[in-house]
Design an enzyme around this catalytic site. Structure first.
Site, PDB file in Angstrom:
ATOM      1  CE  LYS A  53      -3.803  -2.413   2.014  1.00 27.88           C
ATOM      2  NZ  LYS A  53      -4.284  -2.977   3.141  1.00 27.88           N
ATOM      3  CD  GLN A  97      -3.520  -4.776   6.306  1.00 28.75           C
ATOM      4  OE1 GLN A  97      -3.329  -3.642   5.422  1.00 28.75           O
ATOM      5  NE2 GLN A  97      -4.203  -5.769   5.713  1.00 28.75           N
ATOM      6  CG  ASP A 120      -9.382  -0.302   3.896  1.00 30.57           C
ATOM      7  OD1 ASP A 120      -8.948  -0.532   2.690  1.00 30.57           O
ATOM      8  OD2 ASP A 120      -8.930  -0.875   4.905  1.00 30.57           O
TER       9      ASP A 120
END
Ligand code: NAD
Length: 287
Positions: A53, A97, A120
């Protein structure tokens, strides 16, 4: 092989290019774009995901901020870090995460993220916007799947779709996106308690499989000419495989995503797209 291979790698490169252009346009206007990641512990797979990422964010011209807490961090430590990032003007988007170590509550951590910085698209507020069909950050993997469908001009209106899996991360949001106005598929959501999955799949023009079960979908399950999207990411002795028996299903399907190189690359590309969109909104508010 009869099926067209839908390359997520190719579509992701297009999305990353668009993101880089938007980042450059903001830079011209004096606004940087920042993505922060929060990793708790040292799970090797999570470390690789986070590293990828950062690489992708930096290649798109973003600033990337890497926050790692020890595996025994408390819920309060995780949430107070998130609150600090919420207040940081350099950070436009962040991800926590998942999964977090077992003693921590991932849902509560996501709830602590400012919904405007939710890269997200998994904050309950943003999932609510999705249900209401209002604009906002959308869950990254499902929005990547939608982009693959539109890039390859796959017709959805009036088609029947079966989604295998009902997680909040993939199955539920992709079912909602496929059924929404303008996309107009008729969606059936299957899950671990669905009887006779094979005969249900045989009715579908579009199959999305997000179960995490290698070999779940075989050639005999799929209608000839169907579009098969394999979200599964399973590490096996044979390497990374999806939930679909790719070689066999590709002989029957009309189009299919490979693993790796299908849905996987789209997740990071969508995360970057959510982050630059958040930066654009914040720049508009400020400017
Ligand atoms: P999950 O474990 O939260 O959910 C799995 C779902 O599959 C559940 O709803 C369950 O009911 C259903 N299921 C399990 N076994 C089944 C069976 N035999 N028949 C029908 N349904 C069954 O998983 P998730 O987070 O949704 O992820 C699913 C898969 O997608 C995993 O392999 C994960 O690694 C992968 N994934 C990939 C990406 C990516 O970027 N490519 C992103 C997210 C998840």
């Amino acid at each position: 092989m009869t099926a067209k291979v839908l390359s997520g790698r190719e579509v992701a490169a297009v999305v990353r290019g668009e993101v880089a252009e938007r980042v450059a346009a903001l830079a011209d206007d004096g606004k940087t774009v920042g993505l922060a990641t929060v990793l708790v512990g040292d799970d090797p797979a999570s470390k690789i995901y986070v590293r990828n990422k950062h690489k992708a964010a930096e290649r798109a011209g973003m600033l990337s901020f890497d926050y790692t807490l020890p595996a025994d961090a408390s819920q309060e430590q995780v949430e107070s870090l998130i609150e600090q990032l919420n207040r940081d003007d350099q950070i436009d988007g962040m991800i926590v995460q998942l999964p977090l170590p077992g003693h921590l509550d991932g849902s509560r951590a996501v709830l602590a993220i400012d919904p405007a910085k939710d890269a997200d698209g998994l904050h309950p507020y943003n999932l609510g916007l999705l249900v209401l069909d209002e604009p906002g950050p959308q869950p990254a993997t499902p929005s990547g799947i939608m982009r693959i469908l539109s890039y390859y001009e796959i017709a959805t209106s009036g088609k029947s779709a079966v989604v295998v899996g009902r997680s909040f991360l993939v199955g539920r949001p992709i079912a909602m996106m496929l059924a929404k106005k303008g996309v107009d598929a008729t969606v059936t959501q299957a899950h671990s308690r669905t009887p006779e999955l094979g005969s249900l799949l045989a009715t579908a023009d579009i199959v999305v499989v997000a179960a995490g079960r290698p070999g779940l979908v075989n050639a005999g399950d799929v209608k000839p000419g169907a579009v098969v999207i394999d979200v599964g990411t399973n590490r096996t002795d044979d390497g990374l495989v999806g939930d679909v028996d790719f070689a066999a299903v590709a002989e029957v399907a009309g189009a299919i995503t490979p693993v790796p190189g299908g849905v996987g690359p789209m997740t990071i590309a969508s995360l970057l797209a959510n982050t630059v969109a958040a930066a654009e909104r914040s720049h508009m508010r400020e400017g």
